[in-house]
Every structure is written in C-alpha cells, then in structure tokens.
Design a protein around this motif. Structure first.
Motif, mmCIF file in Angstrom:
data_model
loop_
_atom_site.group_PDB
_atom_site.id
_atom_site.type_symbol
_atom_site.label_atom_id
_atom_site.label_comp_id
_atom_site.label_asym_id
_atom_site.label_seq_id
_atom_site.Cartn_x
_atom_site.Cartn_y
_atom_site.Cartn_z
ATOM 1 N N PHE A 262 -26.308 10.576 -72.636
ATOM 2 C CA PHE A 262 -25.345 11.600 -73.022
ATOM 3 C C PHE A 262 -23.933 11.035 -72.948
ATOM 4 O O PHE A 262 -23.693 9.969 -72.368
ATOM 5 C CB PHE A 262 -25.484 12.860 -72.147
ATOM 6 C CG PHE A 262 -25.401 12.602 -70.666
ATOM 7 C CD1 PHE A 262 -24.185 12.662 -69.990
ATOM 8 C CD2 PHE A 262 -26.551 12.320 -69.931
ATOM 9 C CE1 PHE A 262 -24.102 12.438 -68.628
ATOM 10 C CE2 PHE A 262 -26.472 12.099 -68.560
ATOM 11 C CZ PHE A 262 -25.245 12.155 -67.905
ATOM 12 N N LEU A 263 -22.993 11.775 -73.548
ATOM 13 C CA LEU A 263 -21.614 11.327 -73.664
ATOM 14 C C LEU A 263 -20.697 12.253 -72.884
ATOM 15 O O LEU A 263 -20.879 13.470 -72.869
ATOM 16 C CB LEU A 263 -21.191 11.299 -75.141
ATOM 17 C CG LEU A 263 -22.098 10.522 -76.102
ATOM 18 C CD1 LEU A 263 -21.568 10.637 -77.530
ATOM 19 C CD2 LEU A 263 -22.211 9.065 -75.691
ATOM 20 N N LEU A 264 -19.669 11.655 -72.255
ATOM 21 C CA LEU A 264 -18.695 12.413 -71.484
ATOM 22 C C LEU A 264 -17.288 12.044 -71.931
ATOM 23 O O LEU A 264 -17.018 10.887 -72.291
ATOM 24 C CB LEU A 264 -18.842 12.130 -69.986
ATOM 25 C CG LEU A 264 -20.197 12.442 -69.337
ATOM 26 C CD1 LEU A 264 -20.190 11.992 -67.882
ATOM 27 C CD2 LEU A 264 -20.526 13.915 -69.440
ATOM 28 N N HIS A 265 -16.396 13.036 -71.895
ATOM 29 C CA HIS A 265 -14.996 12.782 -72.200
ATOM 30 C C HIS A 265 -14.342 12.156 -70.962
ATOM 31 O O HIS A 265 -14.486 12.676 -69.847
ATOM 32 C CB HIS A 265 -14.302 14.095 -72.555
ATOM 33 C CG HIS A 265 -12.960 13.903 -73.187
ATOM 34 N ND1 HIS A 265 -11.856 13.493 -72.481
ATOM 35 C CD2 HIS A 265 -12.542 14.067 -74.474
ATOM 36 C CE1 HIS A 265 -10.818 13.413 -73.289
ATOM 37 N NE2 HIS A 265 -11.207 13.768 -74.517
ATOM 38 N N PRO A 266 -13.622 11.030 -71.122
ATOM 39 C CA PRO A 266 -13.009 10.373 -69.953
ATOM 40 C C PRO A 266 -12.137 11.307 -69.119
ATOM 41 O O PRO A 266 -12.181 11.271 -67.885
ATOM 42 C CB PRO A 266 -12.191 9.242 -70.582
ATOM 43 C CG PRO A 266 -12.891 8.939 -71.865
ATOM 44 C CD PRO A 266 -13.415 10.255 -72.356
ATOM 45 N N THR B 237 -12.432 14.486 -68.725
ATOM 46 C CA THR B 237 -13.294 15.408 -67.977
ATOM 47 C C THR B 237 -13.861 14.731 -66.734
ATOM 48 O O THR B 237 -13.929 15.335 -65.654
ATOM 49 C CB THR B 237 -14.438 15.912 -68.868
ATOM 50 O OG1 THR B 237 -13.894 16.513 -70.037
ATOM 51 C CG2 THR B 237 -15.299 16.927 -68.135
ATOM 52 N N VAL B 238 -14.256 13.473 -66.871
ATOM 53 C CA VAL B 238 -14.770 12.721 -65.726
ATOM 54 C C VAL B 238 -13.685 12.564 -64.667
ATOM 55 O O VAL B 238 -13.922 12.778 -63.469
ATOM 56 C CB VAL B 238 -15.293 11.345 -66.177
ATOM 57 C CG1 VAL B 238 -15.694 10.494 -64.972
ATOM 58 C CG2 VAL B 238 -16.477 11.505 -67.125
ATOM 59 N N ARG B 239 -12.475 12.223 -65.101
ATOM 60 C CA ARG B 239 -11.368 12.031 -64.150
ATOM 61 C C ARG B 239 -11.046 13.338 -63.420
ATOM 62 O O ARG B 239 -10.782 13.352 -62.213
ATOM 63 C CB ARG B 239 -10.136 11.524 -64.908
ATOM 64 C CG ARG B 239 -8.898 11.325 -64.030
ATOM 65 C CD ARG B 239 -9.111 10.187 -63.037
ATOM 66 N NE ARG B 239 -7.931 10.002 -62.209
ATOM 67 C CZ ARG B 239 -7.676 10.660 -61.079
ATOM 68 N NH1 ARG B 239 -8.559 11.563 -60.645
ATOM 69 N NH2 ARG B 239 -6.597 10.428 -60.374
ATOM 70 N N ARG B 240 -11.067 14.456 -64.136
ATOM 71 C CA ARG B 240 -10.733 15.751 -63.525
ATOM 72 C C ARG B 240 -11.807 16.229 -62.555
ATOM 73 O O ARG B 240 -11.548 17.098 -61.732
ATOM 74 C CB ARG B 240 -10.522 16.799 -64.623
ATOM 75 C CG ARG B 240 -9.257 16.574 -65.451
ATOM 76 C CD ARG B 240 -9.174 17.530 -66.612
ATOM 77 N NE ARG B 240 -7.973 17.286 -67.411
ATOM 78 C CZ ARG B 240 -7.941 17.285 -68.736
ATOM 79 N NH1 ARG B 240 -9.053 17.517 -69.420
ATOM 80 N NH2 ARG B 240 -6.807 17.069 -69.375
ATOM 81 N N LEU C 12 -22.362 12.952 -62.379
ATOM 82 C CA LEU C 12 -22.141 12.771 -63.817
ATOM 83 C C LEU C 12 -23.098 13.633 -64.641
ATOM 84 O O LEU C 12 -22.753 14.105 -65.728
ATOM 85 C CB LEU C 12 -22.301 11.298 -64.197
ATOM 86 C CG LEU C 12 -21.230 10.338 -63.655
ATOM 87 C CD1 LEU C 12 -21.584 8.899 -64.014
ATOM 88 C CD2 LEU C 12 -19.850 10.689 -64.195
ATOM 89 N N GLN C 13 -24.310 13.841 -64.116
ATOM 90 C CA GLN C 13 -25.290 14.641 -64.847
ATOM 91 C C GLN C 13 -24.926 16.120 -64.884
ATOM 92 O O GLN C 13 -25.465 16.865 -65.705
ATOM 93 C CB GLN C 13 -26.681 14.456 -64.221
ATOM 94 C CG GLN C 13 -27.265 13.074 -64.480
ATOM 95 C CD GLN C 13 -28.601 12.873 -63.795
ATOM 96 O OE1 GLN C 13 -28.720 12.981 -62.576
ATOM 97 N NE2 GLN C 13 -29.632 12.586 -64.568
ATOM 98 N N THR C 14 -24.006 16.554 -64.023
ATOM 99 C CA THR C 14 -23.624 17.976 -63.988
ATOM 100 C C THR C 14 -22.349 18.263 -64.770
ATOM 101 O O THR C 14 -21.987 19.425 -64.950
ATOM 102 C CB THR C 14 -23.425 18.437 -62.531
ATOM 103 O OG1 THR C 14 -22.307 17.740 -61.954
ATOM 104 C CG2 THR C 14 -24.665 18.168 -61.700
ATOM 105 N N ILE C 15 -21.655 17.218 -65.227
ATOM 106 C CA ILE C 15 -20.378 17.406 -65.926
ATOM 107 C C ILE C 15 -20.628 17.866 -67.360
ATOM 108 O O ILE C 15 -21.618 17.485 -68.004
ATOM 109 C CB ILE C 15 -19.567 16.093 -65.902
ATOM 110 C CG1 ILE C 15 -19.188 15.743 -64.465
ATOM 111 C CG2 ILE C 15 -18.324 16.194 -66.768
ATOM 112 C CD1 ILE C 15 -18.441 14.422 -64.325
ATOM 113 N N GLU C 16 -19.700 18.674 -67.891
ATOM 114 C CA GLU C 16 -19.800 19.160 -69.266
ATOM 115 C C GLU C 16 -19.868 17.975 -70.237
ATOM 116 O O GLU C 16 -19.054 17.051 -70.164
ATOM 117 C CB GLU C 16 -18.587 20.036 -69.595
ATOM 118 C CG GLU C 16 -18.611 20.607 -71.001
ATOM 119 C CD GLU C 16 -17.363 21.424 -71.311
ATOM 120 O OE1 GLU C 16 -17.282 21.961 -72.423
ATOM 121 O OE2 GLU C 16 -16.479 21.516 -70.427
#
Length: 512
Positions: free
Chosen positions: A428-432, A434-437, A493-497
C-alpha cells in the motif's frame, strides 16, 4: 544476496504468451534492469573497438547472465547487483567478471559459478570466460544504533527451547560449526549464566576470556576458527545471582566482546522466557530464531510460549529441530517418545521447516568430549541433518533481510511511501506528510497528557523523506529534512490512512 538455495533456474529462450499485465511488468523490469546494469560498479571495457560495439558486448553478457534466476526470489543475478568488475575484449573474445555474493556460506556457489560460465560461453563471439567469486556480507540493519561490538555482525541467530534438557546447546554448537564449514565467519554466545554449556562442548586452548586494556573490550576465545564467549570462560564457572544482575552480565558479555566481522552469531539462549530473553532481544537485533523441542507434550507446551515471545518481539522463527526423535534397530525405525511435538509447532505457528534429530550415543558423547559431532564425524547422518539446517538458516536469513530492506521505500517519481510488510502479500501507499504527522514519539506527543504537540500545519504537504532505513524486523527509521529521525513500526504504518488514487507523472508512459 538471496540465499541461492536450490537449483539454479535458467529462463527459456523460446517465446511464450503473456497477459497484457505481465507484459507491462516485464517492460518495466527491463527498463529498470537496463538502468541498473549501466550503473554497475567498476564495469569497464578493454577492447580496442568502438564505444557502440563495447556497449553491445556488455549488453550481450548481461542479457546472458540475466537468464540465471534466483529460485527463492525469482530475480535474476543482474538485477540483484551480483555482477561486478566486468572486462570485455571482444577482439580476442575474452570476458571476465566477478560475482559478489552477500554470504560466503552460499550453499550452491559452485553451481552458481558453473552456470555463469555456461551462459556467457554460449555467446557466439565469446572464446574464454573468467569468473571469480567473492562475498560482501550484508551490514546490520541499523549499525549506528548498535553497541560497538555488534556493528560488524551480519546475522544474529537465537537457538531457543524455553525448556531445559532438550539438547538446545547441542543444536546451537553443531549449527555454528556447520555454518563455519560452509565458509562463513561464525561466533557462539552462550547466554546461560547459571549453567553455561559451551566450556564442556568445545575445547579451546585458551579457556579464559581476556580483556583488551586499550579498547576495554572482551577478546573472545576460539576453537577451530569459531569465536566463543561464555560466562563459563570468565573464570567464574556458574553464577549465583539475582535476575537483574544476570541481565547486566549478559549485556556486558555480548556487547563489549570484540567479535570482529561475523556472518553469523549463534546465541545459545537459556531456558525460560524471562528477563534474560527480553534483554537479549532488546540489545541484539535478532535476525531469526531456531526452536528446539523433543517429542513429549510437555516440550510442546513450553516451546509454544517461546514462539509466542519471539512473535511479540518481531523475531521470525525459521526452523524447528525435534531432538531425540527416533532410533533405528533391526532394520526398523522406532519413536520411543511418540511423534508430533515438532510438527505441532510447525502446523500451529506456521514455521516453515522441521528437522528430526535421531537418538545417537555419538551425538551425546561428542558434546561431552569437547568436539562437536559435525566436526568429529562430518559424513554422518547427524552431520547431514545439520547441513540441511545450515542451508535452511542461510536461506531464511537472506529472505528476511531482503524483505526487510524493501519493506518501506520512497518512490520519488510518485512522491509516495511504499509499504510491503514482511510475510504479507499486501502493498500500500502512504503520503509522506501523513506519516510524519502520525509520529508518536515524545517530540510529537506529550508522554504524560497525550496532548498532540506536533500540529497539522507544522508539516508541509510536500515534505519528502531524506532516508529510510530498517530497524530490525519491526520498524523503519525515517529521516526528514529538519533532521528529525522518526521511528515508524510496521504495525503503526498499517493503521495510517492510505492513498488510493495516485496520478502517474507525465514522464511515465501509460502503456507501462
């Protein structure tokens, strides 16, 4: 490198039908491989021919070598970056190159060399092929955050039973000497302070650990090229002390020992699932664990506790060894303690490999004599079983390292963080941003009140990570432009939007 275990697979030259999706994937892979091949270190051409001709010759050789597929990962050796120092003299038809593996214990390195010779020699213009083999062991997952003594160890293997008297030390010692016999640099750490087994099972000339006064480090003793550290070599024999003191002693012995460069450090874990085990798992970045059991039901109950402990600590269990399993007499095989403990562990916890060790007087006697059985009788049935176990450990460690190294990556063209957690087929893909926040460290969240200190507006929407590095088997360390180093566990990471619709950059053709 992958473990390269199993037979080498060579792609067929005959064309075959591909689905549109498969063809697209192949096109992408060819583009990526071509770019990677062009950047191979130290590749030079010595032929006195034109630049175009030289480049064409290199492409011929790399295309031939890319037929050799790693059977574990399904990736060719060119894409893996194994090909180094290529020199081509097309006028004389001579080709030379080096295959750099990431472990000297690769069990089929000879076959690997043979196949490389064959596929290159099959080119019409090639008259002579010179292949040299080398190994550049993989570095620990997060060197900068390890004690100095552990920074040059590639893989740390825990051998555990969580129950005494099942032959765990026998398995640990014989596994270590099997890996050494395969060409690896190996050390053994005896983590049992109350009843260390190593001084009985091996016979080094120097039986007392020494201290380097300048480095203030412990100098391991050695036996047949394998480095050894045990409380039993500290001149103390067996300890009588409380748990917290034991944890401190274990920590000191392990982290201040000058292990040097090792491919594998085998840790002989003590019985139980207490402070010492947690200390070892926290201090040392364990690559994998090997579980030892016996056929009795009681062994299974205790071993199950250990497997669950390793699971919580994100240490994969790669093999189960069922000791004292059977004996042969009158042309029959007898199982005096019943069957099924080892297979129960495999089935219930999904551990991929099971090895049965027979009841052998020589196996017990060699442990008491100070000469490991695989050294005393390298052609025995027991030695063959340990050889298979050694191949399994090399293979599984390479798989784990490959999965960890590619679990979280940053795609600069799409400006997204790609996540594929080990042992999961989902990507899956995450916005950087979003990860930082979503950082949960004390710098972002008040530890006492839970109040969010890092505000949404504090993080720019176009922020990009500068570096992503593995943190053992459970997390990654992400370095951001402001110098902040974020620890991001896979579970978090698996729980992030997640991102769903990602626009492709204009430079990438839609056909790909």
């Amino acid at each position: 490198m992958s473990s390269l275990v199993g037979s080498i697979l060579v792609q067929q030259e005959k064309p075959f039908a591909l689905s549109p999706g498969s063809q697209a994937q192949r096109n992408v892979r060819r583009v990526w491989t071509s770019r990677k091949c062009s950047a191979l270190s130290s590749v030079s051409a010595t032929a006195n021919v034109g630049q175009v001709s030289t480049r064409a010759a290199e492409e011929d050789v790399l295309k031939a070598l890319s037929q050799i597929i790693d059977p574990d990962f399904g990736t060719d050796i060119v894409s893996c970056g194994f090909v180094k120092d290529m020199n081509i003299d097309k006028a004389s038809g001579e080709v030379s190159f080096r295959l750099e593996l990431t472990t000297p214990a690769c069990p089929i390195k000879d076959m690997f060399e043979q196949k490389a010779n064959e596929v290159v020699a099959a080119l019409p213009w090639v008259k002579k092929v010179n292949v040299t083999m080398s190994a550049q062991p993989a570095k620990p997952a997060f060197v900068g955050q390890l004690p100095a003594g552990l920074q040059t160890i590639s893989n740390i293997i825990a051998v555990s039973s969580c129950k005494g008297g099942v032959g765990k030390s026998t398995v640990a010692v014989n596994l270590a000497y099997t890996l050494a016999g395969m060409g690896a640099r190996v050390g053994i750490f005896d983590a049992d302070v109350y009843g260390p087994s190593l001084p009985t099972m091996v016979s080094p000339e120097n039986r007392v650990l020494e201290m380097n006064p300048e480095k203030k480090s412990i100098i391991p003793t050695e036996y047949l090229g394998v480095k050894l550290v045990s409380f039993g070599f500290a001149g103390q024999g067996r300890a009588i002390m409380r748990g917290p003191m034991v944890s401190g002693v274990i920590n000191q012995l392990l982290t201040t020992a000058d292990w040097g460069e090792l491919d594998y450090l085998v840790i002989d874990m003590p019985p139980g699932t207490g402070d010492i085990h947690l200390t070892l798992c926290q201090v040392a970045p364990l690559t994998a664990a090997v579980i030892v059991t016996t056929p009795q039901k009681l062994s299974f109950i205790d071993v199950a506790k250990g497997v669950r402990m390793f699971s919580k600590l994100k240490v994969p269990c790669v093999a189960v060894v069922e000791n004292m399993c059977y004996f042969d007499a009158d042309e029959k095989r007898y199982y005096p303690f019943g069957r099924g403990s080892g297979s129960q562990v495999v089935q219930q916890f999904g551990i991929p490999n099971l090895f049965d060790l027979p009841i052998r007087p020589t196996l017990s006697a060699s442990g008491d004599s100070g000469i490991p059985d695989v050294v005393a009788d390298p052609l025995s049935e027991v030695a063959k079983i340990f050889q298979d176990l050694g191949v399994c450990v090399v293979q599984q460690c390479a798989k784990i390292r490959q999965q960890v190294s590619t679990a979280v990556t940053y795609d600069k063209s799409l400006k997204v963080i790609k996540v594929k957690v080990p042992n999961s087929d989902e990507e899956f893909l995450l916005h950087p941003a979003t990860v930082r926040r979503n950082d949960r460290s004390a710098q972002s969240v008040d530890e006492w009140t839970g109040e969010q200190k890092l505000q949404f507006a504090d993080v720019s929407e176009d922020i990009e990570p500068e570096e992503i590095r593995p943190m053992g088997n459970y997390a990654v360390s992400i370095t951001w432009p402001d110098g902040f180093s974020q620890i991001a566990p896979y579970d978090q990471l698996q729980t992030i939007e997640r991102l769903v619709d990602i626009p492709l950059p204009a430079s990438i053709p839609l056909s790909l």
